[in-house]
Motif scaffolding. Structure first.
Motif, PDB file in Angstrom:
ATOM      1  N   SER A   1      51.422  35.317  97.826  1.00 50.74           N
ATOM      2  CA  SER A   1      52.318  34.164  98.000  1.00 50.74           C
ATOM      3  C   SER A   1      51.709  32.966  97.275  1.00 50.74           C
ATOM      4  N   PRO A   2      52.483  31.880  97.034  1.00 51.66           N
ATOM      5  CA  PRO A   2      51.909  30.723  96.329  1.00 51.66           C
ATOM      6  C   PRO A   2      50.634  30.162  96.968  1.00 51.66           C
ATOM      7  N   VAL A   3      50.614  30.012  98.296  1.00 53.27           N
ATOM      8  CA  VAL A   3      49.419  29.422  98.928  1.00 53.27           C
ATOM      9  C   VAL A   3      48.235  30.397  98.871  1.00 53.27           C
ATOM     10  N   ALA A   4      48.525  31.704  98.967  1.00 54.97           N
ATOM     11  CA  ALA A   4      47.452  32.703  98.841  1.00 54.97           C
ATOM     12  C   ALA A   4      46.933  32.748  97.407  1.00 54.97           C
ATOM     13  N   THR A   5      47.838  32.601  96.432  1.00 49.61           N
ATOM     14  CA  THR A   5      47.424  32.567  95.016  1.00 49.61           C
ATOM     15  C   THR A   5      46.515  31.374  94.760  1.00 49.61           C
ATOM     16  N   ALA A   6      46.887  30.216  95.317  1.00 51.69           N
ATOM     17  CA  ALA A   6      46.090  29.000  95.110  1.00 51.69           C
ATOM     18  C   ALA A   6      44.696  29.154  95.710  1.00 51.69           C
ATOM     19  N   ALA A   7      44.629  29.692  96.933  1.00 57.24           N
ATOM     20  CA  ALA A   7      43.326  29.861  97.592  1.00 57.24           C
ATOM     21  C   ALA A   7      42.464  30.874  96.856  1.00 57.24           C
ATOM     22  N   LEU A   8      43.042  32.045  96.551  1.00 54.99           N
ATOM     23  CA  LEU A   8      42.288  33.078  95.838  1.00 54.99           C
ATOM     24  C   LEU A   8      41.931  32.594  94.437  1.00 54.99           C
ATOM     25  N   GLY A   9      42.871  31.918  93.775  1.00 56.86           N
ATOM     26  CA  GLY A   9      42.630  31.411  92.416  1.00 56.86           C
ATOM     27  C   GLY A   9      41.496  30.411  92.350  1.00 56.86           C
ATOM     28  N   ARG A  10      41.429  29.531  93.341  1.00 52.92           N
ATOM     29  CA  ARG A  10      40.316  28.563  93.372  1.00 52.92           C
ATOM     30  C   ARG A  10      38.977  29.283  93.529  1.00 52.92           C
ATOM     31  N   LEU A  11      38.936  30.261  94.437  1.00 52.08           N
ATOM     32  CA  LEU A  11      37.666  30.957  94.665  1.00 52.08           C
ATOM     33  C   LEU A  11      37.288  31.840  93.473  1.00 52.08           C
ATOM     34  N   LEU A  12      38.278  32.459  92.819  1.00 48.11           N
ATOM     35  CA  LEU A  12      38.002  33.237  91.602  1.00 48.11           C
ATOM     36  C   LEU A  12      37.424  32.343  90.506  1.00 48.11           C
ATOM     37  N   THR A  13      37.996  31.136  90.378  1.00 50.48           N
ATOM     38  CA  THR A  13      37.531  30.183  89.353  1.00 50.48           C
ATOM     39  C   THR A  13      36.094  29.760  89.631  1.00 50.48           C
ATOM     40  N   ALA A  14      35.806  29.450  90.898  1.00 50.89           N
ATOM     41  CA  ALA A  14      34.427  29.082  91.279  1.00 50.89           C
ATOM     42  C   ALA A  14      33.499  30.263  91.046  1.00 50.89           C
ATOM     43  N   GLY A  15      33.956  31.449  91.428  1.00 51.38           N
ATOM     44  CA  GLY A  15      33.124  32.650  91.297  1.00 51.38           C
ATOM     45  C   GLY A  15      32.744  32.958  89.868  1.00 51.38           C
ATOM     46  N   VAL A  16      33.719  32.839  88.956  1.00 49.87           N
ATOM     47  CA  VAL A  16      33.433  33.180  87.558  1.00 49.87           C
ATOM     48  C   VAL A  16      32.455  32.170  86.945  1.00 49.87           C
ATOM     49  N   MET A  17      32.534  30.887  87.364  1.00 50.16           N
ATOM     50  CA  MET A  17      31.568  29.890  86.865  1.00 50.16           C
ATOM     51  C   MET A  17      30.189  30.103  87.490  1.00 50.16           C
ATOM     52  N   MET A  18      30.157  30.358  88.796  1.00 54.58           N
ATOM     53  CA  MET A  18      28.862  30.583  89.463  1.00 54.58           C
ATOM     54  C   MET A  18      28.208  31.876  88.981  1.00 54.58           C
ATOM     55  N   GLY A  19      29.038  32.873  88.665  1.00 59.67           N
ATOM     56  CA  GLY A  19      28.494  34.113  88.099  1.00 59.67           C
ATOM     57  C   GLY A  19      27.802  33.848  86.776  1.00 59.67           C
TER      58      GLY A  19
ATOM     59  N   ASP B   1      30.162  38.774  87.972  1.00 58.80           N
ATOM     60  CA  ASP B   1      28.882  39.086  87.324  1.00 58.80           C
ATOM     61  C   ASP B   1      28.510  37.951  86.369  1.00 58.80           C
ATOM     62  N   SER B   2      27.453  38.158  85.603  1.00 55.64           N
ATOM     63  CA  SER B   2      26.976  37.076  84.724  1.00 55.64           C
ATOM     64  C   SER B   2      27.676  37.070  83.367  1.00 55.64           C
ATOM     65  N   GLN B   3      28.630  38.000  83.169  1.00 56.38           N
ATOM     66  CA  GLN B   3      29.297  38.094  81.858  1.00 56.38           C
ATOM     67  C   GLN B   3      30.747  37.612  81.869  1.00 56.38           C
ATOM     68  N   GLY B   4      31.132  36.877  82.913  1.00 58.77           N
ATOM     69  CA  GLY B   4      32.492  36.328  82.938  1.00 58.77           C
ATOM     70  C   GLY B   4      33.530  37.249  83.544  1.00 58.77           C
ATOM     71  N   ASN B   5      33.075  38.320  84.213  1.00 60.53           N
ATOM     72  CA  ASN B   5      34.006  39.225  84.908  1.00 60.53           C
ATOM     73  C   ASN B   5      34.095  38.827  86.373  1.00 60.53           C
ATOM     74  N   VAL B   6      35.305  38.827  86.916  1.00 61.67           N
ATOM     75  CA  VAL B   6      35.487  38.431  88.312  1.00 61.67           C
ATOM     76  C   VAL B   6      36.635  39.237  88.915  1.00 61.67           C
ATOM     77  N   LYS B   7      36.533  39.504  90.198  1.00 59.67           N
ATOM     78  CA  LYS B   7      37.610  40.202  90.914  1.00 59.67           C
ATOM     79  C   LYS B   7      37.628  39.662  92.344  1.00 59.67           C
ATOM     80  N   GLY B   8      38.740  39.846  93.020  1.00 60.85           N
ATOM     81  CA  GLY B   8      38.794  39.332  94.384  1.00 60.85           C
ATOM     82  C   GLY B   8      40.093  39.657  95.065  1.00 60.85           C
ATOM     83  N   TYR B   9      40.107  39.445  96.375  1.00 63.96           N
ATOM     84  CA  TYR B   9      41.323  39.696  97.153  1.00 63.96           C
ATOM     85  C   TYR B   9      41.341  38.795  98.381  1.00 63.96           C
TER      86      TYR B   9
END
Length: 295
Positions: free
Chosen positions: A39-57, A85-93
């Motif tokens: 859903s839109p709110v789930a996309t926003a929440a997951l999307g924010r964490l994916l974005t943080a994750g890929v940078m922190m990775g 991971d450290s190469q710009g790969n990210v996954k999540g749910y």
């Protein structure tokens, strides 16, 4: 790189007193939305964490290092898990992808969807024990929670900005973010200039919608502080699951349960949490999994 390709920019400023990361992540967040039908709110929440994750990775040193971010709140979304991971790969749910909430102040109510809870950061760097840090969610909007985590668990004064903007048809219009961090030897004048610059950025999504690149985001954040881009790397939603890997999970449920499935005489379908790919196992395949697990 073209504007619509996801990538991360890593940089320093003020002669190394600041380290900074920024990313555009529209494609990978849209990929996650498509796979999990969020859903839109789930996309926003997951999307924010994916974005943080890929940078922190991308902050990690070794090819084999793995970062996991987990948010567990008492809101209707349940938990969110992201691995990078450290190469710009990210996954999540997200646990409950179809949550619908009314907007709050004209925006998607990510904080309300997440609720009160904890943020856990796990870094597996090949040591005996993975590093694990945990902090409370201060706003449940994710960016502020990570800012709080860096200050409290890693003692690194940081500023985190994350944004996901949806189209009217609920696809992702733009997504991205930044992380800027002060090194321990940062001078007072550098700190105050950075604070002033960060204060001017009121909305990451607004800038992304205007077509800002990660470089432009970092330019604004480090204005007057001699930004030096060290490198750029592509970012993508990527899951390394396979039928063989999922088979190990099937084997781990135990001989008794496997035998029951075989006795029922029906094929089973197992889905990967991270990417929602479905794997089918026939009764004959289940029999051979059971046989191997008994060896």
């Amino acid at each position: 790189m073209t504007q619509n390709t996801d990538y991360i920019v890593r940089a320093t400023a003020a002669g190394g007193q600041i380290r900074a990361f920024a990313a555009t992540t529209r494609d990978l967040v849209e990929e996650a939305r498509r796979r999990h039908n969020t859903s839109p709110v789930a996309t926003a929440a997951l999307g924010r964490l994916l974005t943080a994750g890929v940078m922190m990775g991308s902050m990690m040193k070794n090819d084999t290092d793995v970062l996991t971010l987990q948010i567990n709140g008492d809101g209707p979304l349940g938990g969110i898990t992201v691995t990078a991971d450290s190469q710009g790969n990210v996954k999540g749910y997200v646990q409950n992808p179809d949550v619908i909430l009314p907007p709050k102040n004209g925006k998607l109510d990510v904080g309300g969807a997440v609720g009160i809870g904890l943020l856990t950061v796990i870094k597996d760097m090949g040591l005996k024990e993975p590093y694990s840090g945990q902090t409370i969610l201060v706003t449940s909007e994710i960016a502020e929670d990570l800012t709080y985590y860096f200050a409290n668990s890693e003692q690194v004064p940081s500023s985190v900005g994350l944004g996901v903007l949806m189209e009217k048809d609920n696809t992702v219009k733009c997504a991205g973010g930044f992380i800027v961090q002060l090194m321990p030897f940062a001078e007072e004048k550098v700190i105050s200039r950075l604070e002033e610059n960060v204060g001017k950025i009121t909305s990451v999504t607004k800038l992304l919608e205007e077509g800002y690149t990660p470089q432009q985001l970092l330019s604004d954040l480090t204005e007057g502080l001699d930004l030096e881009v060290t490198d750029t790397m592509p970012a993508r939603f990527y899951c390394n699951c396979s039928k063989e890997r999922v088979e190990r999970a099937v084997a781990s449920i135990g001989a008794k349960d496997l035998q029951e499935m075989i006795d029922e005489g029906k094929d089973i379908e197992v889905k990967c949490h991270f990417c929602n790919t479905a794997y089918n196992y026939s009764v004959d395949e289940l029999k051979s999994i059971l046989k191997r697990s008994r060896k």
